[in-house]
Design an enzyme around this catalytic site. Structure first.
Site, mmCIF file in Angstrom:
data_model
loop_
_atom_site.group_PDB
_atom_site.id
_atom_site.type_symbol
_atom_site.label_atom_id
_atom_site.label_comp_id
_atom_site.label_asym_id
_atom_site.label_seq_id
_atom_site.Cartn_x
_atom_site.Cartn_y
_atom_site.Cartn_z
ATOM 1 C CG HIS A 32 -3.315 -6.083 9.057
ATOM 2 N ND1 HIS A 32 -4.202 -5.058 8.776
ATOM 3 C CD2 HIS A 32 -2.191 -5.772 8.363
ATOM 4 C CE1 HIS A 32 -3.636 -4.190 7.952
ATOM 5 N NE2 HIS A 32 -2.416 -4.610 7.687
ATOM 6 C CG HIS B 199 -2.072 -0.953 1.117
ATOM 7 N ND1 HIS B 199 -3.093 -0.828 0.199
ATOM 8 C CD2 HIS B 199 -2.336 -2.087 1.820
ATOM 9 C CE1 HIS B 199 -3.944 -1.829 0.348
ATOM 10 N NE2 HIS B 199 -3.504 -2.610 1.322
ATOM 11 C CG HIS C 191 4.313 -5.876 3.555
ATOM 12 N ND1 HIS C 191 3.915 -5.424 4.797
ATOM 13 C CD2 HIS C 191 3.238 -5.688 2.738
ATOM 14 C CE1 HIS C 191 2.681 -4.975 4.734
ATOM 15 N NE2 HIS C 191 2.242 -5.131 3.489
ATOM 16 C CG HIS D 135 0.482 -8.404 3.648
ATOM 17 N ND1 HIS D 135 -0.071 -7.263 3.091
ATOM 18 C CD2 HIS D 135 -0.119 -9.458 3.016
ATOM 19 C CE1 HIS D 135 -0.965 -7.613 2.170
ATOM 20 N NE2 HIS D 135 -1.023 -8.927 2.115
#
Length: 279
Positions: free
Chosen positions: A180, A68, A153, A178
């Site tokens: 979460h 992102h 990530h 990544h």
């Protein structure tokens, strides 16, 4: 040497928790170096220059990112002004910013931070294994860096584990980001590299990966998007790991989970807090 790594900061809830807690946390752990993944800090999508400054002012030494990183278009411009903001090293040649840097820790040590992104179930970037390998060959442990930390990530735990073994003994730590969700597989590999598949997120866990539950639930049920994902704004849990580095060798002596506040069970690295003053 003591390194703290905190997982993906998600939205206002995660930012507020970091800004409020990190200064005291750094003092409590007597941390020499702090890395935070900030790629979801701006409303859940990307990072702004103001938010980057807030995280650095709170006590982060380096802010890493991931898939992102370009969601806030301004990042394409301001990343060139900020050496302490990293984007994945395996973006194609010509991408703005940089994917690795050598940074000075509070104890005077030189810490090489590498930000890489996986390719399994994600964008097809350049090979992260070769990119990381080239960086370590150019600035290895005790050949330019006193410690080497890799933020990987990635979606697939298999890819994360494989990178951990690929650099075992050549890096101080491989920290997965990544997904979460904090994993419980923190360990020191046979060669001395600290490893965890995912550090989790700093955000509201009464959510779907940090987002308000309604829209994700609707999409799963109907396969029809009804609006944007919005970060949940409840009390955040700060998650990550603490890593103890052998200053003589640069490899890890111990790694332990950090989970503070919010809904999750609380945890701190036992090797740091036995004699510490309670928060």
């Amino acid at each position: 040497m003591r390194i703290v790594f905190l997982g993906d900061v998600v939205g206002r809830s995660g930012r507020a928790a970091i800004i409020e807690t990190l200064p005291g946390l750094r003092e409590r752990y007597r941390a020499d170096f702090v890395v935070i993944n900030g790629e979801n800090a701006a409303g859940g999508f990307g990072i702004s220059e103001q938010i980057l400054t807030e995280l650095l002012d709170a006590g982060a030494d380096v802010v890493t990112t991931g898939n992102h990183v370009w969601d806030q278009r301004e990042t394409l411009i301001f990343i060139e002004r900020h050496d302490r903001l990293l984007r994945p090293i395996n973006f194609p040649k010509g991408a703005p910013g940089r994917g690795a840097g050598l940074f000075k820790a509070a104890n005077g040590a030189d810490v090489l931070v590498i930000n890489a992104m996986g390719r399994v179930f994600m964008n097809d970037l350049d090979c992260p294994f070769r990119a990381v390998d080239a960086e370590i060959e150019a600035c290895g442990l005790k050949r330019g860096a006193d410690a080497i930390l890799i933020d990987f990530h990635a979606e697939a735990t298999s890819e994360k584990q494989a990178l951990g073994y690929f650099v075992d003994g050549r890096a101080s730590a491989v920290i997965g980001t990544h997904t979460h969700v904090p994993t419980a597989d923190e360990q020191v590999l046979n060669g001395g590299t600290a490893y965890i598949s995912d550090a989790g997120m700093c955000g509201d866990y009464d959510s779907v990966l940090g987002m308000n539950k309604e829209e994700p639930l609707s999409r799963f049920l109907t396969k029809i998007p009804n609006g944007r994902f919005q970060p949940a704004l409840g009390e955040a849990t700060i998650t990550g790991v603490g890593i103890e580095i052998d200053e003589a060798t640069g490899v890890a002596k111990a790694i332990g989970p950090i989970r503070l506040g919010g809904r999750l069970s609380q945890a701190e690295p036992a090797f740091w807090v036995r004699a510490a003053t309670p928060v």
